[in-house]
Structure formats: structure tokens, C-alpha cells
Design a protein around this motif. Structure first.
Motif, short mmCIF file in Angstrom:
data_model
loop_
_atom_site.label_atom_id
_atom_site.label_comp_id
_atom_site.label_asym_id
_atom_site.label_seq_id
_atom_site.Cartn_x
_atom_site.Cartn_y
_atom_site.Cartn_z
N ARG A 1 69.19 17.57 38.81
CA ARG A 1 68.25 18.27 37.94
C ARG A 1 68.82 19.64 37.57
NH1 ARG A 1 62.32 17.36 40.45
NH2 ARG A 1 63.24 18.39 42.27
N GLY A 2 68.18 20.26 36.62
CA GLY A 2 68.70 21.51 36.07
C GLY A 2 68.94 22.59 37.12
N ASP A 3 68.15 22.58 38.18
CA ASP A 3 68.31 23.64 39.20
C ASP A 3 69.19 23.19 40.36
OD1 ASP A 3 66.68 21.86 40.49
OD2 ASP A 3 65.24 23.35 41.21
N GLY A 4 69.84 22.02 40.20
CA GLY A 4 70.78 21.56 41.21
C GLY A 4 70.16 20.70 42.29
N THR A 5 68.85 20.47 42.21
CA THR A 5 68.24 19.54 43.15
C THR A 5 68.37 18.12 42.60
OG1 THR A 5 66.09 19.89 42.10
CG2 THR A 5 66.59 21.25 44.02
N LEU A 6 68.15 17.15 43.46
CA LEU A 6 68.34 15.76 43.03
C LEU A 6 67.02 15.14 42.62
CD1 LEU A 6 70.90 14.64 45.77
CD2 LEU A 6 71.36 15.26 43.38
N GLY A 7 67.08 14.25 41.67
CA GLY A 7 65.86 13.62 41.17
C GLY A 7 66.03 12.15 40.88
N ILE A 8 64.95 11.54 40.54
CA ILE A 8 64.76 10.15 40.12
C ILE A 8 65.04 9.13 41.22
CG2 ILE A 8 66.89 9.32 38.96
CD1 ILE A 8 63.89 9.38 36.89
N TRP A 9 66.18 9.22 41.86
CA TRP A 9 66.47 8.43 43.06
C TRP A 9 66.22 6.93 42.90
CZ3 TRP A 9 68.99 10.15 47.32
CH2 TRP A 9 69.03 11.53 47.56
N GLN A 10 66.60 6.37 41.78
CA GLN A 10 66.45 4.91 41.64
C GLN A 10 67.74 4.22 42.12
OE1 GLN A 10 64.82 3.78 37.79
NE2 GLN A 10 63.32 5.40 37.92
N ILE A 11 67.96 4.32 43.42
CA ILE A 11 69.15 3.71 44.02
C ILE A 11 68.74 2.54 44.90
CG2 ILE A 11 70.51 5.83 43.97
CD1 ILE A 11 69.84 6.19 46.95
N PHE A 12 67.43 2.24 44.91
CA PHE A 12 66.89 1.25 45.84
C PHE A 12 66.58 -0.08 45.15
CE2 PHE A 12 65.67 5.56 47.13
CZ PHE A 12 66.24 5.63 48.39
N ASN A 13 67.32 -0.37 44.08
CA ASN A 13 67.20 -1.64 43.35
C ASN A 13 65.85 -1.82 42.67
OD1 ASN A 13 69.83 -2.61 44.00
ND2 ASN A 13 69.09 -2.97 46.09
N ARG A 14 65.23 -0.74 42.32
CA ARG A 14 63.98 -0.81 41.57
C ARG A 14 64.19 0.04 40.31
NH1 ARG A 14 57.97 1.09 42.17
NH2 ARG A 14 58.91 3.13 42.20
N HIS A 15 64.12 -0.61 39.16
CA HIS A 15 64.45 0.09 37.92
C HIS A 15 63.20 0.20 37.07
CE1 HIS A 15 68.52 -0.03 39.22
NE2 HIS A 15 68.35 -1.31 39.51
N VAL A 16 62.77 1.42 36.89
CA VAL A 16 61.46 1.65 36.31
C VAL A 16 61.54 1.76 34.79
CG1 VAL A 16 59.44 3.16 36.31
CG2 VAL A 16 60.74 2.81 38.42
N PHE A 17 60.83 0.88 34.13
CA PHE A 17 60.73 0.91 32.68
C PHE A 17 59.79 2.04 32.29
CE2 PHE A 17 58.47 -0.91 28.85
CZ PHE A 17 59.46 -0.55 27.96
N SER A 18 60.27 2.94 31.44
CA SER A 18 59.47 4.12 31.12
C SER A 18 58.64 3.95 29.85
CB SER A 18 60.39 5.33 30.97
OG SER A 18 61.29 5.12 29.90
N GLY A 19 58.68 2.76 29.25
CA GLY A 19 57.94 2.56 28.01
C GLY A 19 58.74 3.08 26.83
N TYR A 20 58.06 3.28 25.71
CA TYR A 20 58.80 3.79 24.57
C TYR A 20 57.93 4.72 23.74
CZ TYR A 20 56.68 -0.64 23.04
OH TYR A 20 55.85 -1.70 22.83
N GLY A 21 58.64 5.52 22.95
CA GLY A 21 57.95 6.44 22.05
C GLY A 21 57.07 7.41 22.79
N ARG A 22 55.77 7.29 22.64
CA ARG A 22 54.86 8.26 23.22
C ARG A 22 55.02 8.35 24.74
NH1 ARG A 22 52.40 10.92 19.63
NH2 ARG A 22 51.45 9.94 17.83
N ASP A 23 55.44 7.24 25.36
CA ASP A 23 55.55 7.24 26.82
C ASP A 23 56.81 7.94 27.32
OD1 ASP A 23 53.19 5.81 27.10
OD2 ASP A 23 54.24 3.91 26.74
N ASN A 24 57.94 7.67 26.68
CA ASN A 24 59.18 8.23 27.25
C ASN A 24 59.83 9.32 26.42
OD1 ASN A 24 60.19 6.60 25.25
ND2 ASN A 24 61.59 5.47 26.55
N TYR A 25 59.39 9.52 25.18
CA TYR A 25 59.90 10.65 24.40
C TYR A 25 58.91 11.79 24.56
CZ TYR A 25 62.34 13.07 20.61
OH TYR A 25 63.07 13.97 19.87
N ARG A 26 58.96 12.40 25.76
CA ARG A 26 57.98 13.44 26.08
C ARG A 26 58.65 14.46 27.00
NH1 ARG A 26 55.82 12.41 31.35
NH2 ARG A 26 56.74 10.50 32.13
N THR A 27 58.02 15.61 27.08
CA THR A 27 58.58 16.69 27.89
C THR A 27 58.08 16.56 29.32
OG1 THR A 27 58.55 18.07 25.92
CG2 THR A 27 58.80 19.19 28.03
N TYR A 28 58.99 16.42 30.24
CA TYR A 28 58.58 16.33 31.65
C TYR A 28 59.75 16.66 32.55
CZ TYR A 28 61.08 11.87 31.78
OH TYR A 28 62.06 10.91 31.71
#
Ligand SMILES: [Ca+2]
Ligand SMILES: [Ca+2]
Ligand SMILES: [Ca+2]
Length: 1016
Positions: free
Chosen positions: A82-109
Motif C-alpha cells: 500500500r501507499g504507506d508501505g504496509t501490506l494489503g489485500i492478501w489474496q494468497i490463500f487461493n481465494r480470488h475475490v471478484f470485485s464487480g464492475y463499474g460502480r462496484d470496482n471503479y471507486r475510491t477506496y
């Protein structure tokens, strides 16, 4: 053949085009309501800034929030820095999360961080201890990462040490295995900025997150050991079966919350349409058979198909048993087709189906919530494939229902994690006095203890380097490795064929540290630092390469490379989406070769017909079918020899013949129904599929020649020539290429007289493969100008207000290139699907092609638009989304990169050529070949031009070269030398293209340079 165009000509083309577009607000003949300005409003100053070399971009403050740069190995999961050097998302456990599209994943977070980990610097000065975590609280924090190397700087005036952290996984083009390590390296440099000596040590900690998802359902324990070996110290996290409990539990009677046997849902409340008025009585119309439910009724949201959405919510109830058991089937979209347990409004447990209509037992362990009031909700907010959920028999019980959850060591999140320090650690007791600086109310850190505890608990373990003394101004680097090993993936992981545990991975990385880190830095330096290209553009074009290190990409145990379209959605290395992807093939050709050989020409191949199923299925996509032939040719070009082509030629040919059969009469136009990447079918002749078809015919011709199949080569050429001629006759409207379609017969999903941004997709491909023009250059150039003129806007707002997109990938105020517009004819509301959307993959495709044609300004403006949209003030610059995160189509950016260099390469023939489109007088950029990579430099001054090809990694076999020289030259003098020795050559000059034949094959090895001087 590359396009031979001198800088003077490029300048003329660009200037005349700008002159034509600037100032003419709405040229005659443009449909009223086509609210896309022909004057793009780009000032000369803004344009000029796009060409400036510039600096490495740095981000601070709020901008850090959205940043998530993948820093794991390719195809090993998804871990963000992440921007501050901490780690994020952590999808290393064989679970891949679909974030949707458009309104769902083109957003600020801000990307989340479900696993606790981090680093801290501890300073002892004047007998006092000061500790600071490496995160946003440090003081001034600055992110300057450029994929693959993450870089974060920390400083604080009140702190005697400043810190720079580099985080990356080894990334070495052409060395896929060493780039696909489930590991991240952290090199943390502390510098004494005070006037006194200080003692400094770095601490790292990591939560044991083995069984991170299953922990809620299984009875197990985690174990952590701290191991010192080979001058290293490792935190080793594992999990195991829990020891049997000593007292036999008393089992209370189970409580059935709902068996869905009634004619309505009783006191459960529905919202939306997906649930109807009551439970389903089994399989619904047009649904595959549903099985595994109890009795006669169940929840089944395939009500009229996948389209409807809705929720079904239970009344509040008190949790009074240790487990909640239920039967579940249907879609596996996390958060979209799911059952949730809510307590105090918060989702504390969730489960999804497995893309299977059969219902199977699943259970949640809820012991920790006994006595609390909860609600169950069943959610369907998905409409695509498997956009429904099946649920039955929800009960509370003291016993879990065995079923879906297998033995612990077979679970997808079972494995091991390691944090290793390259060096000895201080004894645990030494760390204890530091802990209070790092702990907060919610977190307990453990130092150097061997511990085992139930998986319901979360614990992090810490280790610390030994302190070292730093004199004022002195600095020192500390190295840590985070490694993981989670082999229980459906198709296994390639990495699991080389390693047996996270500890083995960590040792491998540290044993080879100098080479792995050195080669990665060498690539970074060659690509970013030693290039003359604008740094922002390099950032953008290489940022999409990170998609390799996300959940989008998988490298199976059997060696097959496989991809989603975007993370977790739309399976099967879809031929038409991956049609746009050029980066993996140029950086790691072996991966793409495996996708051809193990999918397109095996699993997905119909040996009877030659059909290439576009998702490894038996379904036809016209664009994907033609693209498969082009990809096969590319994979051949990126090989060292012709073994790949020899092995696959019969099937490549058959795949092309399949398209020729769709053409039907060998006239070079496919007119029957053409399913394609817009998820609809084009009817009638068009140049979207048509140009791919013609390029595939040209590729087929070249491959047939190389395989000695003269008759087929001739046939390909004949059909190609016919298609080229007929396309101009039938589809050229004077400004761009249209579609010949009977709208009365096919009113839906066509573009007819529209201007499709991808209308010359196959021509762009042809340039990238050195196949030359498939349509007359003047039509190609004019059509591309029209695409820019009619489809690119500095603000999508007005057009999207008039024509709403199905999904939003650009917001009002942001620039973008629309998929399709109708500048010269009435807007077709039912026209091609996704017409009003902006896809980065198409933008790169078009921009790259524009650069080939010398439309440099336009190409840069489009890329700059993407860069501006994906500024971290709003969106993660490393995550270009479409349907899901890290969408594969964005890999098209490499086409722009190749175009800027005018790169042409034929590995088996030992041919390499360049014709820089940008600053040809002073050009330098990285390039890749079949067995090596390096840097190419061209300098032009007065009556001389100098070329330098330097190999920095691997080797480069050469038999011929090609360069662009000023077009008016009739005669040149050419001299070549390699590694200081003269090289004997012949040369040929024609229309600004200089072909050089080496009299003897030349092999350049690492650090050797070939120099060519051209004088006139
Ligand atoms: Ca039932
Ligand atoms: Ca649905
Ligand atoms: Ca035909």
C-alpha cells in the motif's frame, strides 16, 4: 515490414492533423448530439509536457490511500504494497475475490489489510529507545514505486533516522520461474540523519493467517515457531488438527431455522425479484438440474435466469448452538451470490456456492457468538454467469455437518507462511521492552516463542535484527523475506512443484538474493532509468504488467498458464479478451506458449473442426479464433527456434482453416454471425473481425512458408488480397470503416455506420508482428484519425449524459476513448453492446496503433488520459478495472511500448529491428527477445546515425537487423562491430528502411554490445 517514416514526415502528419482538428468546433456532417469535441482542448504546453522525460513520480498524503501495488511473485496470488508501505489485500490463500464492475470496482477506496504484519525501526540514542512503525504515522511518507519495485521513504524531523524500504518479488523477464516465487523481499535501509552515533535495529512481525478463511469453520490450531538457521532467523507459521478435547461435549438438540418447505417464506423478508414469493420446488426453467436439497423446497434465485437481484433476510434470532449448518449451491461470487450471518449489522460469516447446482453441506462455527442476536441473509446481486444461489436446510447444531470442509491439510488456505530475517535476531527477552512501542489495544505481539493456539485466535509474532551502530550520515540495509506456500489450489501451483514449504521458498530467495534482487533491479534500471522515454509513460505502460502478480493470472502445477479476464471473474484465458494482451508474451513468452499449447491447441481445441473454444469450451468467438492464429505466430516469433511452430503448425493451420470456412467463399470477408468480445454477435462484413482475419491470413502465410507449405501460403495470400480489396470497396465510408449489416434483420448489437474504436484491431496486430499493412496506409491513417476525432473526449460527462453507459469505467470530468460512436448517422440505442463505455485495453490498442502510424500526439494523449484517470487521488494506479480488478485486456499497453520503439523481432530467424517513433535522434529503451533482453540506443546527428544494442541479461542471436534512416537517402555507408570486433555485413536501403544482413550468425552474450554506424 515496419513502416518507414522519417521524423520530418511524422512531424508533418502530426502538425497537419492538429491543424485540421484544432479550431473546427463542429465540422460539417457531424450528427447533432455527438457531443465529442473535435478540438480536444489540449494546450501546446500540456502536449509538450507529455514528451518530457520527467522524473520518477512520487506520491504523498491522501494519494497514498488508494495505492496498492502488487509485490508478490507472478501467478502466486495477490499481495499489495500500500501507499504507506504496509501490506494489503492478501489474496494468497487461493481465494480470488471478484470485485464487480463499474460502480462496484471503479471507486475510491483503500485496499484492506486482513493480515497483521509490518516493520518498525528502533533507535537507541542517548540511552533512550525510540521506535516507529513503517506506516503513515511515521511522519513524511512518500511512495515512489514503479512496478516491479515498490519504494517507500519515511522521514520525520524529530526522529534521528530516515528509512527507505524497497519491496518487490523477483521479476526477471524471460526467467518465469524466478519471477513466480511466492515471496516478497523487503530491503529496508536506515540512515542516521542526526549528528550523533545511533544504534538501529529493524523489527518485522507477521500474523499467522494459515486457515484464514476456514478458521471460522474448522476445529484446528495454529502453530508458530521461531527458527534460527544458516545465519537467518525465520518466523514459521503453520496450522494443524486440534488435539482432542478432554471432556466429551454434551450435544444439545439441533434447531431448524428454515427448511424452505412452505409455500411462502413465512417471517423471512424478501427484497428485489430474485426470490419470488416463496421457495422454489427444485430446478427452475432453463436451469441445469438442481440436486442435494432436502424435502421438496429450497431457495433458488435462478428465477427467470441469472438476471434478477434480491435478498432474503431472516428475523432476528439468538445464537444458541456452536454451529450453523446449511446446504449451499449456485454461484461462487464472493459478496454477490452468498449467504451471510449478520450480528449488529456486521457480516461476521459468509459463504458462496461453487458454481455447481448441487447443494452441499457447509457450516459456520459460531460458538464465540452464543447468546448474541443474529440475522441470516441470502444475497443475489449478480447477473452474469452463475449469478444465482441455492440454499436449503439452515440449522443450528452443536455438531458441524461434514461435507464441503475436508481434512484440514486439504483446505485451500492450508499451508505455511514465513517471515525471514537475513541475519541473526536478538533473543526474545531483548524484544520485550520494545513491544509497548508497537502494540496497541487490539493487538498482542509475541517474540520468539513457540506457540500453539486455537484458530479462532489471532496472534502475530515478531523478530528483530541485532542493533548496529550507525555513525552520522551512515546507512545500512536490512533484508527480510515474506514467503508463503498454499498448494491446495484446484489445479495446483507451479511453485509447489519446486518447493515444499514457505521456509524452503524463503531460503531459496535468500540463497540467491544477490542474483534475484540484482536482476530485478537491472530490469528496473534498464526499463525506467536508462530510457529516453517519458517517465510517466513508462510508469503507465509497465504498471499493467503487475496484473501478472494478481489473482487474474495462474500458473498451474502442470505448467499451464491460465487467466481470468479480471480477478475472479470470467474464466478460461478467454481468447477474445486476451487478444489484447501483449505484455506477458513479450516478457515471459514461455507462459503464453503454454497457454497456446495446453489450452488453445489442446483442451480448448476441437480436433474435428479446428474450433478454438474461447474459454477452453466449445464455443466460437470470431475475434478470438483469428487472434489465436496471431498469438501462435507471436509465440513463434518470440521463440529461439522453430520447435514451437513445428509442434503446433497442423493445429494452427486448422484453426485458421476454421475461420476460412466461416468466410465460406474465400473472398476474405466473414459475413456470418460473429460472436466477439463485446459479448454479442456482429452480423455481416466488418473490419473488427475482418482485420483480425486478414492479419491471421498473413500470419498463416508466413508460417506456411516457414513450414514449407507453399500451397497453403498461396491460398492465404489469395484470400487476403481479396479481403483487402473488398473491405475498401464495401466498408470504407471515406473517413473510416463501417459494418455492412441489414439492420432490419439484425436490429440489435450492430454498429453499422458507427465509428468503432477497434475497427483496425487486426492492423495494429499486423504491425506488432511485422506483417505490414493489411489495408492501404492512407485508409488506415485516416480511419485512426477519425477514431481519435470522433471517439476520444477530454471529458466523458456530456456524451455519457446523453448516452448512458452500461457500466462506468470513466466518470464525468475524466477523459476517455469510447468503444463506439455514431458521428455521421443516427445514434443506435440498441447498437453494439458497451458502446458508451471506456476500456483501457481498447485505448492502449488504439493508441499503440496510432503510434505505429506516426500519430504520436494522439497516442500519447490517450495514454495520458488513462494515467490521469488512474491518478491515486481517486483510483489505484496499478489496478485498471473492467469486469473485475486487474483486467487482462490492459496488458495491451505493451503494444504502445513496442510501437514507440518500432520494434520488430523474429527469434527463429535471428532478426531484430527498430524504427523509433519518438525522439529518433536520441532514443533509448529496453527490449526483450527470445533468450535475452537489453537496451537499444539510436542517435542521429548531422549525416550520421549510430545504433547500439546492448545485451544485459541472457543472450541474443542475430542474423539480420533493420533500422529506420531518413527517407530521402539513396546511399549510406554502414559499419558494424560487436564486443569491439568488426562484424561483416551486407546492407540494403529502401524508402528509409535499412536492412542489414550479418554474413555470419552473431551471438551477443550478457554485457556485450553491437554497434552500427551509418553515415551518408
Ligand atoms: Ca427443503
Ligand atoms: Ca441473479
Ligand atoms: Ca466470405
Amino acid at each position: 515490414m515496419m513502416r518507414q517514416i522519417s521524423m520530418t514526415v511524422i512531424e508533418l502528419v502530426v502538425c497537419s492533423f492538429l491543424a485540421a482538428s484544432v479550431g473546427t468546433a463542429q465540422a460539417a456532417g457531424i450528427r447533432a448530439g455527438h457531443v465529442i469535441p473535435t478540438d480536444k482542448g489540449i494546450s501546446q504546453k500540456a502536449l509538450q509536457s507529455m514528451y518530457e522525460r520527467g522524473q520518477q513520480q512520487t506520491y504523498r498524503g491522501k494519494d497514498l490511500d488508494t495505492i496498492g501495488m502488487p509485490v508478490g511473485g507472478i501467478a502466486t496470488g495477490q499481495l499489495y504494497l500500500r501507499g504507506d508501505g504496509t501490506l494489503g489485500i492478501w489474496q494468497i490463500f487461493n481465494r480470488h475475490v471478484f470485485s464487480g464492475y463499474g460502480r462496484d470496482n471503479y471507486r475510491t477506496y483503500r485496499p484492506d489489510s486482513p493480515v497483521d504484519s509490518g516493520f518498525a525501526v528502533v533507535v537507541e540514542s542517548d540511552g533512550k529507545i525510540h521506535a516507529k512503525k513503517l506506516n503513515r504515522d511515521f511522519g513524511t511518507v512518500e511512495f515512489a514505486g514503479e512496478y516491479p519495485i515498490g519504494l517507500v521513504r519515511y522521514s520525520n524531523k524529530a526522529f534521528p533516522v530516515k528509512v527507505e524500504m524497497q519491496a518487490f518479488s523477483p521479476f526477471i523477464p524471460l526467467n518465469a520461474k524466478d519471477s513466480a516465487l511466492p515471496a516478497t523481499l523487503f530491503q529496508i535501509t536506515a540512515e542516521n540523519t542526526s549528528r550523533r552515533p545511533v544504534r538501529v535495529n529493524i523489527l518485522g512481525w507477521l500474523e499467522n493467517a494459515v486457515l484464514i478463511d476456514s478458521a471460522k469453520a474448522v476445529v484446528a490450531q495454529r502453530r508458530t515457531r521461531v527458527v534460527a538457521e544458516r545465519k537467518r532467523t525465520l518466523i514459521v507459521h503453520t496450522a494443524e488438527k486440534a488435539p482432542p478435547s478432554e471432556t466429551a461435549p454434551v450435544l444439545r438438540q439441533k434447531i431448524v431455522l428454515n427448511d424452505f418447505e412452505g409455500s411462502n417464506y413465512g417471517d423471512w423478508k424478501t427484497k428485489g425479484e430474485a426470490f419470488g414469493t416463496g421457495p422454489a420446488k427444485g430446478t427452475l426453467p432453463e436451469q441445469n438440474p438442481v440436486s442435494g436439497f432436502f424435502g421438496k423446497g429450497l431457495v433458488n434465485t435462478y428465477l427467470g435466469g441469472d438476471e434478477p437481484h434480491g435478498t432474503l433476510t431472516s428475523p432476528p434470532f439468538s445464537i444458541s448452538r456452536k454451529f450453523i449448518n446449511f446446504l449451499i449451491g449456485g454461484g461462487n461470487h464472493i459478496g454477490q451470490t452468498c449467504i451471510n450471518l449478520r450480528i449488529d449489522g456486521k457480516v461476521v460469516r459468509t459463504a458462496v456456492g461453487k458454481s455447481d447446482e448441487k447443494l452441499e453441506w457447509y457450516f459456520w462455527k459460531v460458538q464465540e457468538f452464543e447468546g448474541k442476536t443474529a440475522q441470516i441473509e441470502i444475497v443475489d446481486r449478480a447477473s452474469g454467469g452463475w449469478g444465482h444461489i441455492n440454499i436449503d436446510q439452515i440449522e443450528m447444531s452443536d455438531k458441524p455437518q461434514k461435507g464441503a470442509i475436508g481434512p484440514i491439510d486439504k483446505l485451500p488456505d492450508y499451508g505455511s507462511m514465513v517471515l525471514a530475517l537475513d541475519g541473526p535476531a536478538i533473543p526474545p527477552q531483548g524484544v520485550h521492552e520494545i513491544l509497548p512501542f508497537l502494540e496497541d489495544g487490539s493487538k498482542k505481539l509475541h517474540a520468539g516463542e513457540h506457540i500453539a493456539y486455537p484458530v479462532s485466535e489471532k496472534k502475530s509474532t515478531l523478530l528483530s535484527s541485532r542493533p548496529i551502530e550507525l555513525a552520522p550520515g551512515e546507512k545500512r540495509t536490512f533484508t527480510f523475506v515474506l514467503a508463503w506456500f498454499f498448494p491446495n489450489y484446484e489445479h495446483g501451483h507451479e511453485y509447489a512443484t519446486r518447493f515444499n514449504s514457505a521456509a524452503e521458498v524463503a531460503h531459496y530467495v535468500l540463497n540467491n538474493l544477490e542474483r534475484l534482487a540484482g536482476d530485478t533491479r537491472k530490469w528496473h534500471k534498464t526499463f525506467y532509468e536508462d530510457s529516453t522515454l517519458p517517465r510517466w509513460l513508462l510508469f503507465r505502460l509497465h504498471s499493467t504488467v503487475c496484473n501478472l502478480a494478481t489473482g487474474t493470472c495462474h500458473w498451474w502445477q502442470n505448467g499451464r498458464f491460465w487467466g481470468w479476464e479480471g480477478v475472479g471473474c470470467c474464466e478460461g484465458t478467454c481468447t477474445h479478451v486476451w487478444n489484447y494482451a501483449h505484455a506477458p508474451a513479450r516478457l515471459f513468452p514461455e507462459l503464453e506458449r503454454s497457454a497456446r499449447e495446453m489450452q488453445d491447441f489442446s483442451d480448448g481445441f476441437d480436433t474435428n473442426s479446428g474450433l478454438v473454444g474461447f474459454r477452453s469450451n466449445r464455443a466460437y468467438a470470431a475475434d478470438g479464433q483469428c487472434g489465436t492464429v496471431l498469438k501462435a505466430y507471436r509465440e513463434y516469433l518470440m521463440s529461439a527456434d522453430n520447435a514451437f511452430l513445428k509442434r503446433n503448425w497442423p493445429r494452427i493451420k486448422k484453426a485458421l482453416v476454421f475461420s476460412i470456412e466461416r468466410d465460406g467463399n474465400d473472398d476474405g470477408l466473414i459475413e456470418i454471425s460473429q460472436h466477439n468480445t463485446f459479448d454479442i454477435n456482429f452480423e455481416g462484413a466488418n473490419t473488427f473481425v475482418g482485420s483480425l482475419y486478414l492479419a491471421a491470413l498473413r500470419a498463416g502465410e508466413e508460417m506456411a512458408k516457414d513450414m514449407g507449405d507453399k500451397d497453403f501460403a498461396k491460398r492465404c495470400r489469395r484470400i487476403f488480397e481479396s479481403g483487402k480489396r473488398l473491405s475498401i470497396e464495401r466498408l470504407w465510408n471515406g473517413e473510416y470503416f463501417i459494418q455492412q449489416v441489414d439492420l432490419k434483420k439484425y436490429p440489435k448489437h450492430q454498429y453499422e455506420k458507427g465509428c468503432l474504436s477497434d475497427q483496425l484491431f487486426g492492423q495494429g496486430w499486423a504491425h506488432l508482428l511485422g506483417l505490414g499493412y493489411i489495408y492501404p496506409p492512407e485508409n488506415v491513417s485516416k480511419a485512426l484519425q477519425s477514431v481519435f476525432k470522433y471517439n476520444w473526449t477530454p471529458d466523458v460527462g456530456p456524451y455519457n449524459a446523453a448516452h448512458k453507459p452500461e457500466r462506468w469505467f470513466a466518470r464525468p470530468g475524466e477523459p476517455g476513448l469510447f468503444t463506439c460512436t455514431w458521428p455521421k448517422s443516427p445514434y443506435i440505442a440498441e447498437g453494439v453492446r458497451y458502446k458508451n463505455e471506456v476500456w483501457t485495453g481498447i485505448e492502449y490498442q488504439a493508441a499503440g496503433h496510432m503510434v505505429w502510424e506516426g500519430m504520436l500526439d494522439e497516442g500519447l494523449i490517450i495514454c495520458r488520459g488513462i494515467q490521469d484517470r488512474y491518478h491515486p487521488v481517486k483510483y489505484n494506479p496499478f489496478n485498471e478495472v473492467e469486469c473485475g480488478d486487474h483486467y487482462a485486456r490492459a496488458f495491451a499497453s505493451w503494444g504502445v511500448y513496442a510501437a514507440l520503439a518500432g520494434y520488430e523481432y523474429h527469434g527463429p530467424k535471428g532478426h531484430l529491428g527498430f524504427a523509433p517513433r519518438i525522439t529518433p535522434d536520441n532514443f533509448r529503451a529496453a527490449f526483450t527477445c527470445a533468450e535475452g533482453w537489453g537496451t537499444f540506443e539510436q542517435k542521429r546527428q548531422g549525416k550520421a546515425q549510430r545504433e547500439e544494442i546492448e545485451v544485459r541479461w541472457g543472450r541474443l542471436r542475430l542474423k539480420s537487423l533493420a533500422f529506420a534512416v531518413p527517407e530521402n537517402l539513396r546511399k549510406v555507408k554502414v559499419l558494424a562491430s560487436a564486443a569491439g570486433r568488426p562484424v561483416e555485413i551486407d546492407h540494403e536501403l529502401k524508402d528509409g528502411r535499412l536492412d542489414i544482413i550479418l554474413k555470419k550468425e552473431l551471438v551477443l552474450s550478457e554485457n556485450q554490445t553491437l554497434e552500427v554506424s551509418i553515415n551518408w
